[in-house]
Every structure is written in C-alpha cells, then in structure tokens.
Scaffold this motif. Structure first.
Motif, short mmCIF file in Angstrom:
data_model
loop_
_atom_site.label_atom_id
_atom_site.label_comp_id
_atom_site.label_asym_id
_atom_site.label_seq_id
_atom_site.Cartn_x
_atom_site.Cartn_y
_atom_site.Cartn_z
N GLY A 257 -0.15 -1.20 5.53
CA GLY A 257 0.12 -0.37 6.70
C GLY A 257 -0.84 -0.49 7.85
N CYS B 24 0.86 -1.19 0.00
CA CYS B 24 0.00 0.00 0.00
C CYS B 24 0.90 1.24 0.00
CB CYS B 24 -0.97 -0.03 1.17
SG CYS B 24 -0.29 0.52 2.74
N PRO B 25 0.38 2.35 -0.49
CA PRO B 25 1.24 3.54 -0.59
C PRO B 25 1.50 4.19 0.77
CG PRO B 25 -0.99 4.05 -1.34
CD PRO B 25 -0.97 2.58 -1.05
N SER B 26 0.77 3.73 1.81
CA SER B 26 0.78 4.27 3.17
C SER B 26 0.00 5.58 3.23
CB SER B 26 2.20 4.41 3.76
OG SER B 26 2.75 5.65 3.45
S1 SF4 Z 1 -2.24 2.30 5.88
FE1 SF4 Z 1 -4.20 1.28 5.62
S2 SF4 Z 1 -5.58 2.86 4.84
FE2 SF4 Z 1 -3.51 3.67 4.64
S3 SF4 Z 1 -2.93 3.17 2.52
FE3 SF4 Z 1 -2.20 1.47 3.82
S4 SF4 Z 1 -3.85 -0.04 3.85
FE4 SF4 Z 1 -4.71 1.87 3.03
#
Ligand code: SF4
Length: 665
Positions: free
Chosen positions: A600, A567-569
């Motif tokens: 994340g 995930c891009p965070s």
């Molecule tokens: S931390 Fe959770 S909500 Fe944020 S981008 Fe990553 S998976 Fe998606």
C-alpha cells in the motif's frame, strides 16, 4: 530432559502454555496466565476520527481485545487523543496501540495517549538506505549508541505513563546494520529486537511484548523459537505477539496465517495473535479466535510418550531423509492424496474436482497444477482408463483379488502387513499409529523399501503425536516416506481449513512429511472465508484438494500457483488494496511459482516485500512504483496502466505464460 540448546517450549509431547511475564495493557493484561488475546489493526486514515472509531468498534464487536492504529507522523499521533475520547464516550474501553515507524517524536507523543506503542527496531530511527554494506565493530557500536540516545526518551515516557511497548521485528525490514552482521536470518530478526530490549532493561522498563513476523512461514516459526531460546539465555520472559505478515487474503491468507501462527500455538507459544488479511479488519478476528480456541482445553489430551532428545534442528529447515518409493519421498515434492472412499467414481467427470479434466473428443486428460497425485478408493475400483501419472490406493484385501493391478496399489494395516505374503513389487502403503511401531515392525520396515507409511492419529494433540512418531522413525533410522493423514469430524469447512493448515503445516515446516491426506466427516459444503466472505458451494473433495495444495504452498514445500504477498493495508495505504489485489490475481494467477508483492505505501512497502519477484507499490495518489525484486524499474505509473506495465515486466523477464486449458481450478 530435552537438550537445553534446542529447547524452545515446555514440551513437544504434552501441551502446556509457555509462561511469560504479565504485561498490563490498559485493563486487558497480556501474558502470564491470561488467555491468548486477539487483536487487529485499523485500515482507515487515522486523521479521520469517526471512520477510525467506527471501524474500531466493528473490530471490538468481532472479538478484538486490542486495536492498533497507525501513527506515521506527529499529526496522526495527536489525533489518537480524539479517537480515544470518542471511543470512551461511546462506551468502548478497548486498549489502543499506536503503530510507529521511523518517527520518534510521533512515538513519544502517542505513548502519552494510548495504552501501548509498537516500534519496529528495523526502522525506528533510520530509514533503510541499503547504503552501508560493511560495519566495523566500532561503527556497529556507534550506531547502537545513536539508537540508545534516540530510543531512551520513548522508554522514559512509557515508564512514566505506564504505557506498554511492542518491539516488533519484521523479516522484510531489518536495518542495514543487522543485515550486515546477521543477514535476513531468524538470528538477525532476534538480535534486532534484543538490542532494543537490552536498552529497555538497562532503564528498568519491562512492559515489553515481542514479535518476529515474516511472510515466509518457515522463517517466522524459526525466529520465534530462536527468540525463546535467546530470551532463556538472557533470563528474559516477555510475552509474544504472533503474526504472519503480508499473508494476503481469502483462503491463501487464512491458510498461511494458520500455518505460521498455529504451528507455534501447538507448542504452547504465543500470548496474543493478529491475523493479517488483505480484507476489512473485522474479518481477521474470527480467524484468530478460531485458531486460539483449539487450545482452551488442549491440556486434557491423551498422554503421548515423552522424548528426551529432539532429532531435528528446530531453527533450520531440513527435510527428513527418506527413500524414494515410486515417486513418493526422496527429493520429490510432497504428494497429495484425494480420498474418494465414500464417493463413488462412475465417470471421468468425477475427477475434475481434484484437477483432472477429460476431453471426450480427443480422449485426452488435462492436468491442473494442483492435480492430486493419488486417489484412495477404499473398496471400490475405477473402470475407465486413468492418466498414467495417477496412482490408486485400494484396501489390501480388495486389491489382492483385482485382475489388473496396473496403477493400483494396496493399503495395509499393521496386522495385514505382518501376515501378508502378497505385496506390490513397486509400491505399498501401511497405516501406522505411534503405538504400532514396536521392535518387530521396526525391523521389518528397515529392510522394506517398497513401503510408504500413512501415519494417523486420534489424539486431540495430534500434531505432537504424529511428530513423536516422526522422531521415532528418525532415531530408529527407518527411511520409508511418510504420508501424514488427518481425519476430522464435525467441523465447518472454514474451521477445517484452519485446523488442517495448522496440523499439517506444523510438521511440513519442520521438514516432516512426504505427502498429505485429509478426510472430513461433515455435511457443510459451504465455505465462507473466501475474499469478502462470499459463500462458495462445492464438493468436499474439491475443497480438500485445494486446501491441501494451499498448505503445501504456504509451507513452501510444493509450489503450484502464483504467490501473492499483499500487505493488510492501514492508514497509509494509497489505493484500494483489496480491489487491486483481486485485479492482479485475476490476470496472473496461472503463473506458477511467481511471487508478486502488492504493497500500500512506499514508506514501508518495499522493506516488507520479503523475497517477492515483483512489487506493485503505492507511491502517491494514483501513482504506482514497480519493482523487480528489490530494484525500482518504473516510477510514477498511473493506476490505470500499472497492472499492464507489471505484466509487461513479467513478460520481459520470460516469466509470463498464457493461461491454457491445462490451468483450471
Ligand atoms: S500501507 Fe504501508 S505501512 Fe500500511 S500495511 Fe501496507 S506497507 Fe505497511
């Protein structure tokens, strides 16, 4: 006229933007005749006003025209006001978008503050429970009614405050209701959004933007196309936000994003784009800008003869049926051709750049998973023994005179082909341009099962021209395999990576192409877009080989390495995603074909892991939850032990292998 049922863009041969309605987002309107807008999302804690403001400013300076900020609860939603005030006081009027999951009260507050809210129809009202597997029609309707009840107040706030809304479906987080009725298909994704759009329309609210993101580029492309078809049926024309989720970072993230986003842009689809990378968000905008800039003057391209019928289904991946010619085409994975026509090969060492390592002591070759299958030598020859699996392509007039033709095969142009009597009895290559395919040549090819076609283009709208040629081959029932060849001039390596990913990716994701061949005239030998822009110096051949294998991996047509779905965070992230992804990559990158998701947070992460084999998900401060597919296998593992535990899990499943001399890049 193209059959209406398959129409998903204005034209497959003449570039033009698919026209949507204009939606006002602050002072930066979207859709209609506006340019393709660039956007991204902050990864700071939304409660940290200054950090979020400063990151937003860096993103704006990098070219973002909208900035999205996560608002997971009412507190973050409230703090958007402080962020907005601080930005305005520093002279930044950039429209802000609140990213909402699950919490209607945060959405309704945020919609009073920012210019746009984004809701995910898969989780706007409900947490995903994977509990109810069967829905009767009545239960389905009741759930829709419940959504209408909970969603209507947000729509009313948006109307009152002139706030726009993105209804953004994610392939990985469809509701149980949708999964039950449609599965995790492009149709499920489209229906998921349209259920919400229909409620908006009933309330006479039309400031809507739609997105259909997925980590799987084939699914993502099909979903957007289907969305357009369905919108046309229901007389809707909402602007489209394009993105590939969980694309990862570095080269792979850029290639995957360019394949998904670029393929749609080629057909004029898309009003705004967000490239999601597991990197600081200010690195995303330059990639998005480079993708969008290609279309600024694309409408001036050389004309391509129009088509009346699409011989493929744009919503279902089906590989074009071809003959197998000496390991090319048929059911074989697409082959990679390395072009050495301008670089002399004198020793075995020269082949290391394309995945062949020679051990002098043992006189043995070791092959990387990403070793090119074929080398084009032009007019030269190789004097040492080469591995048996490698094929050499040599210009026909030179090949004819060779004493030993073992593993060497001729390349013809159309005239040479029609005049020559001297062919290989195993494998021949024929260069072909769209205009070459006349009646005479078509008839010859139909009865020739020893030829692989190498299709080329010099049209600025080259993907469309090559696709047009594929359509001709299909309709004329010519089944020779096809290698897609593209030649680029004057591009920086970073641009070359993005442009080629788009041009090859758009064909491969539609099942077109049995091989790839790329040449580039450039003096640039420094690629910057790796990780956090660490410049890498290497030979052009090495760069191109890695890019081509990356494109095949991103289009899921040939898997040669581990796949990371990261995930891009965002403000919810519970650990340093970039550092952790890098750590996991270092230890697992030799596991060909294994898909590892690094997410994340546990709130959205599991839903967005798509079809990963393993998941590494942040579930608390210094706490990781490990998944096998969608099932939790270990909870609350401390970060210092989590990577070892993940590897243990891979071992347990028999998917581990030690990296060896065979694995080198
Ligand atoms: S931390 Fe959770 S909500 Fe944020 S981008 Fe990553 S998976 Fe998606």
């Amino acid at each position: 006229m193209i059959e209406t049922i398959k129409k998903y863009c204005n034209s497959l041969t003449e570039y033009s933007r698919y026209k949507t309605r204009e939606v006002k987002i602050g002072d930066v309107p979207l859709g209609g005749d506006n340019p393709i807008r660039i956007q991204s999302m902050t990864i700071t804690d939304t409660m940290n006003t200054i950090a979020t403001v400063e990151q937003t400013i860096r993103m704006v300076e990098a070219g973002c025209e909208y900035v999205r900020i996560t608002a997971p609860s009412i507190n973050e939603a409230r703090n958007l006001e402080n962020i907005k005030k601080e930005l305005r006081s520093r002279g930044y009027a950039v429209p802000l978008i609140a990213d909402i999951h699950f919490t209607p009260n945060a959405a309704e507050l945020a919609a009073r503050i920012v210019e746009k809210v984004r809701v995910n129809p898969g989780n706007y009202v409900d947490k995903k429970k994977f509990e109810q597997f069967e829905y009767t029609d009545q239960e389905y309707q009741e759930e829709l009614e419940r959504i209408r009840e909970r969603f209507t107040p947000l729509v009313k706030v948006c109307k009152e405050y002139r706030t726009a809304m993105r209804i953004g479906t994610n392939h990985g987080s469809l509701s149980d209701r949708i999964m039950n009725r449609f599965g995790d298909t492009p149709l499920g994704m489209v229906e998921s959004a349209l259920e919400f759009v229909r409620i908006c329309e009933e309330l006479d609210f039309h400031s809507i933007v739609l997105s259909m993101k997925a980590s799987n580029t084939q699914v993502m492309i099909q979903a957007y196309r289907l969305l357009i078809q369905k919108m046309e049926e229901e007389r809707m024309n909402y602007p489209l936000h394009l993105g590939v989720t969980e694309a990862g970072g570095g080269e792979d993230g850029r290639i995957k994003s360019a394949v998904g986003i670029g393929t749609l842009l080629e057909d004029g689809i898309g009003d705004t784009i967000r490239v999601s990378l597991t990197e600081d968000p200010e690195y995303e905008a330059p990639v998005a800008i480079s993708l969008a800039n290609r279309y600024k003057s694309r409408q001036n391209h050389k004309p391509i003869k129009p088509i009346t019928e699409i011989p493929i289904d744009p919503i279902i991946y089906t590989r074009r049926e071809t003959l197998e010619v000496s390991g090319v085409g048929g059911t074989n994975v697409p082959v990679v051709v390395a072009d050495f026509s301008e670089r002399e090969i004198t020793t075995q060492k020269d082949l290391a750049d394309i995945g062949y390592k020679y051990n002098e002591e043992t006189d043995k070759w070791f092959l990387a998973d990403a070793a090119a299958d074929t080398i084009y030598l032009g007019k030269q020859n190789i004097t040492f023994n080469i591995p048996e699996n490698l094929k050499l392509i040599i210009d026909h007039n030179v090949w004819e005179k060779l004493e030993s033709k073992k593993l060497r095969f001729p390349l013809f142009d159309k005239n040479e082909y029609l005049k020559s009597k001297n062919f290989s009895d195993q494998l021949n290559f024929l260069k072909l341009h769209l205009n070459d395919l006349d009646e005479v040549l078509s008839n010859e090819l139909k009865s020739d099962n020893k030829f692989v076609l190498v299709i080329k283009t010099d049209n600025e709208h080259g993907m469309a021209e090559q696709r047009r040629l594929f359509f001709d081959l299909i309709s004329k029932e010519i089944k020779n395999p096809v290698i897609i060849k593209r030649d680029y001039q004057n591009l920086l390596l970073d641009e070359l990576r993005l442009h080629s990913s788009t041009d090859f990716g758009a064909l491969l994701t539609d099942g077109l192409g049995d091989g790839v061949w790329l040449t580039s005239e450039t003096n640039d030998n420094t690629s910057k877009s790796v990780g956090k822009f660490t410049p890498v110096k290497e030979s052009k051949e090495k760069f191109i080989n890695r890019t081509l294998f990356g494109i095949l991996q991103a289009t899921r047509t040939r898997i040669s390495k581990t796949e990371y779905i990261a995930c891009p965070s965002c403000g919810r992230t519970l650990f340093d995603l970039q550092e952790t992804t890098e750590m996991i990559r270092k230890r697992t990158e030799h596991l060909k074909g294994v898909k590892i998701a690094i997410m994340g947070c546990i709130v959205n992460g599991p839903g967005e892991m798509a079809d990963a084999d393993y998941g590494y998900v942040g579930s608390g401060v210094d706490k990781i939850t490990l998944y096998r597919g969608k099932d939790i296998v270990k909870r609350g593992v401390t970060s210092s032990k989590a990577v070892d535990e993940l590897i243990g899990l891979i071992r347990e499943d028999g998917n581990w292998s030690e990296s060896s001399e065979n694995d080198f890049s």
